[in-house]
Scaffold this motif. Structure first.
Motif, PDB file in Angstrom:
ATOM      1  N   GLY A 180       0.791  -1.218   0.000  1.00 52.85           N
ATOM      2  CA  GLY A 180       0.000   0.000   0.000  1.00 52.85           C
ATOM      3  C   GLY A 180       0.828   1.275   0.000  1.00 52.85           C
ATOM      4  N   VAL A 181       2.076   1.187  -0.446  1.00 56.98           N
ATOM      5  CA  VAL A 181       2.864   2.420  -0.600  1.00 56.98           C
ATOM      6  C   VAL A 181       2.170   3.266  -1.675  1.00 56.98           C
ATOM      7  N   VAL A 231      13.853   4.383  -3.171  1.00 53.60           N
ATOM      8  CA  VAL A 231      14.855   4.452  -2.108  1.00 53.60           C
ATOM      9  C   VAL A 231      14.747   5.826  -1.452  1.00 53.60           C
ATOM     10  N   SER A 232      13.881   5.904  -0.454  1.00 57.07           N
ATOM     11  CA  SER A 232      13.642   7.175   0.224  1.00 57.07           C
ATOM     12  C   SER A 232      13.077   6.882   1.607  1.00 57.07           C
ATOM     13  N   PRO A 233      13.244   7.823   2.538  1.00 54.55           N
ATOM     14  CA  PRO A 233      12.684   7.592   3.876  1.00 54.55           C
ATOM     15  C   PRO A 233      11.162   7.460   3.824  1.00 54.55           C
ATOM     16  N   GLN A 234      10.546   8.206   2.910  1.00 56.56           N
ATOM     17  CA  GLN A 234       9.085   8.160   2.814  1.00 56.56           C
ATOM     18  C   GLN A 234       8.617   6.768   2.409  1.00 56.56           C
ATOM     19  N   THR A 235       9.297   6.189   1.430  1.00 59.98           N
ATOM     20  CA  THR A 235       8.917   4.843   0.987  1.00 59.98           C
ATOM     21  C   THR A 235       9.182   3.811   2.082  1.00 59.98           C
ATOM     22  N   ALA A 236      10.327   3.934   2.760  1.00 61.51           N
ATOM     23  CA  ALA A 236      10.632   3.003   3.855  1.00 61.51           C
ATOM     24  C   ALA A 236       9.549   3.073   4.933  1.00 61.51           C
ATOM     25  N   TYR A 237       9.112   4.300   5.212  1.00 63.39           N
ATOM     26  CA  TYR A 237       8.052   4.524   6.200  1.00 63.39           C
ATOM     27  C   TYR A 237       6.782   3.790   5.792  1.00 63.39           C
ATOM     28  N   GLU A 238       6.339   4.037   4.565  1.00 59.78           N
ATOM     29  CA  GLU A 238       5.076   3.438   4.120  1.00 59.78           C
ATOM     30  C   GLU A 238       5.190   1.925   3.959  1.00 59.78           C
TER      31      GLU A 238
END
Lengths: 415, 415
Positions: free
Chosen positions: A316-317, A328-335
């Motif tokens: 569900g990103v 490759v980003s903090p936002q994607t890692a978060y989601e």
């Protein structure tokens, strides 16, 4: 007191096997306070083995030979050592009975005649029972020197050393050496060493020594003492001091416990389920957690989401997140972390997204850039790492960092 | 011609590192037809190192020393060897320039004074450039004997040996030794050896020797010849004969190509996507496939389905199947593979379900029982395995068997 290692076996000379026994024995002997100045390897050749044993006995107090105790004609370590000491070889009834019993249990009694060779023992030798095979260990003492003969297979030599040889060596010395491993995560190696520099400087008994391990720091506390109890008493203040300085960053003081075992234990205690969503580590993180037997009670499912589409569909990103910030980003890692927990119905989730290399790097996002997300009960934390190794190393470090992050977040969580 | 190995370094004597260099060098020397009767390890101690070098030169034609070429005072291999040969040590302009260039590229020019120690070379020594570090290799020849000094780090010593030392050693002998590795999967070790018993019996030049690797069989074809071209001509009929007997079970004849690389290549050629659904291997299968840089073009997502619920929900395994046959069954492996392909929108899928141990076994389904399913374009094949190792071994074998099964099915598939 000095010790010297001789590894016997043509397979070592041909490079067919890596000599892990030598490293194992060397480390154990160092821990017991013995000085080792020589290691050598020779083949199953009578003349060269005899020369090697004589040379070793001429310069060291204790010679440990490993290998060449098998039942075949090639195996001559016992015969050659007996010759060097001028001892006859005779059948040992106790060992013969043990071999008989071993074959009864393991091979339904199918003993071939050459197996009895392993019941032959040099006169006056101390026989050390082998609980994992048929070749007993043997100790021959003379004039304050000793030759210790051990079987070659690692699964035989290690338990034999732990069970009987370590205590034999400890008894040879006025004081024995005992140690404990204090294992730490969440602190870098050089910082950890700085934090105990005073303890390392001031040390006499016990001593403190750091051991680096991928992404972890282990400290060995070693005491010289007349008994194990006395050693425990000597080590306790040092271990207590380490706890005072590192607190819950110490995940175990048991030699055999791994980081993933400590984490699975923690999850069980807190009654939490965990899942994983991996990009660059591609299953290695899950594989490491599931090394632990019985991990199925805390881990039910996990995801390898290499493509953007998989990150969207399974985790569900949001497409906008991927478009705007990249995979490759903090936002994607978060989601990824939050989405994985939801998808798996788990209390906790780890996510890894990064560029393992060797290709795929850019100036803004170089090879080695990895984001790790950790979600525990809806709280998500993301960390950024720049690793500088090969593809393998970058993936290994990512796995350890993810485990460490999970442990930190689990410790914060009070159910 | 005889060779002897001396590993220099206190970290080896203390057992802090496993001496993989010795195994590497021993294997390479054996492949070059050199006889190795002695290996030894000594610390960074002048007197003992000198004794070790003298002893080695007294009994062997070539002595290879590894380690102790670093920039610190502890590193004394070069100095002690030069002393044994009675050679002065002088600065080598070529090496100095290389070190300067290395630091410019790697460390932004930050050279510390002790780095210049590495530009010092014994008089008359052959300098072997180090393409992965600052310590050059050195060869000192005298009276038909030679000492070869190599740096300790495996990522420096290996490329240096491959690039320059192997050919140097080959030139010392009237005929050089050249070899090729023929790597085979889908055939058991003993069957493979039986299939070429006649070739192994009849062999003179080239020779054929089997090497076992977890779940694979590698055959090394080795020829003695005056040149590489001549060796190629000698080896060709043997390699052709192996192809005649093993056909497409040979996945490569290149030393460096791994099974997972060969499979990723095959998937790329056939333009197929693959996915994985793992229970007992818990991500290791995906992790192995994704070892291959660039695997993202053939692998988009995968699943770790430890629980029955995950197998149902993610992979669409039928509840009745799980109830009637259990999670570890050919039926479940079948549905896992078919369901994974569907869920991932992939052309091919591998599934693994089994009992890795140590717990969880029953009389009907013992520890080591593993079912592996492979789906290619809707055709599913399931294989049953009984592994007999530890948890680790059972998981490792499962991964290789799964890869092998995938390769077999891919080869059947004509797009």
């Amino acid at each position: 007191m000095t010790v010297e290692l001789i590894s016997v076996g043509t397979e070592i000379l041909l490079g067919n096997i890596v000599n892990t026994n030598a490293a194992y024995l060397a480390e154990k002997c160092a821990l017991l306070g013995l000085s080792c100045y020589h290691q050598s390897a020779v083949g199953d050749n009578e003349e060269r083995l005899e020369d090697a044993i004589k040379l070793a006995l001429s310069r060291s107090d204790i010679v440990i030979l490993s290998g060449g105790l098998g039942p075949t004609k090639d195996d001559i370590t016992k015969e050659v050592t007996a010759k060097v000491f001028g001892r006859e070889i005779k059948e040992d009834a106790h060992t013969k009975a043990r071999i008989q019993e071993y074959f009864r249990q393991v091979h339904s009694g199918q003993i071939t005649p050459n197996n009895w060779k392993q019941a032959m023992v040099p006169e006056g030798a101390i026989v050390v029972d082998n609980h994992n095979g048929t070749a007993p260990g043997l100790i021959i003492e003379e004039n304050g020197k000793a030759a210790i003969l051990l079987p070659g297979p690692p699964n035989e030599i290690k338990p034999m050393f732990e069970r009987d040889i370590a205590s034999y060596l400890n008894k040879l010395q006025p004081e024995g050496i005992y140690s404990k491993m204090v294992k730490i995560c969440s602190v870098g190696e050089s910082k950890a060493e700085t934090m105990v520099a005073d303890l390392m400087d001031a040390q006499t008994n016990p001593t403190l020594a750091p051991y680096a391990k991928t992404g972890e720091v282990h400290f060995r506390v070693t005491a010289r003492a007349k008994s194990e109890e006395e050693a425990e008493q000597l080590m306790k203040p040092m271990v207590d001091e380490l706890y005072k300085r590192f607190g819950d960053k110490i995940y175990t003081t048991e030699e055999e416990v791994t980081l993933e075992e400590a984490i699975v234990e923690l999850l069980k205690e807190k009654n939490l389920l965990v899942t994983t969503a991996e990009s660059c580590t591609g299953g290695l993180l899950a594989g490491r957690l599931l090394n632990v037997p019985g991990a199925s009670s805390v881990y039910k499912e996990g995801y390898i989401t290499y493509s953007n589409d998989a990150k969207e569909r399974i985790l569900g990103v949001k497409r906008e997140t991927l478009m705007e910030y990249g995979a490759v980003s903090p936002q994607t890692a978060y989601e990824m972390a939050a989405g994985a927990a939801k998808a798996a119905g788990a209390d906790a989730a780890l996510s890894v997204t990064g560029i393992a290399g060797p290709g795929g790097g850019t100036k803004e996002k170089p090879v080695g850039l990895v984001y790790i997300g950790c979600c525990v009960k809806g709280n998500v934390r993301v960390e950024e790492f720049y690793f500088t190794g090969s593809r393998d190393k970058n993936r290994d470090y990512s796995v350890v960092r993810a485990l460490t992050l999970l442990r930190e977040e689990l410790l914060k969580h009070h159910s």
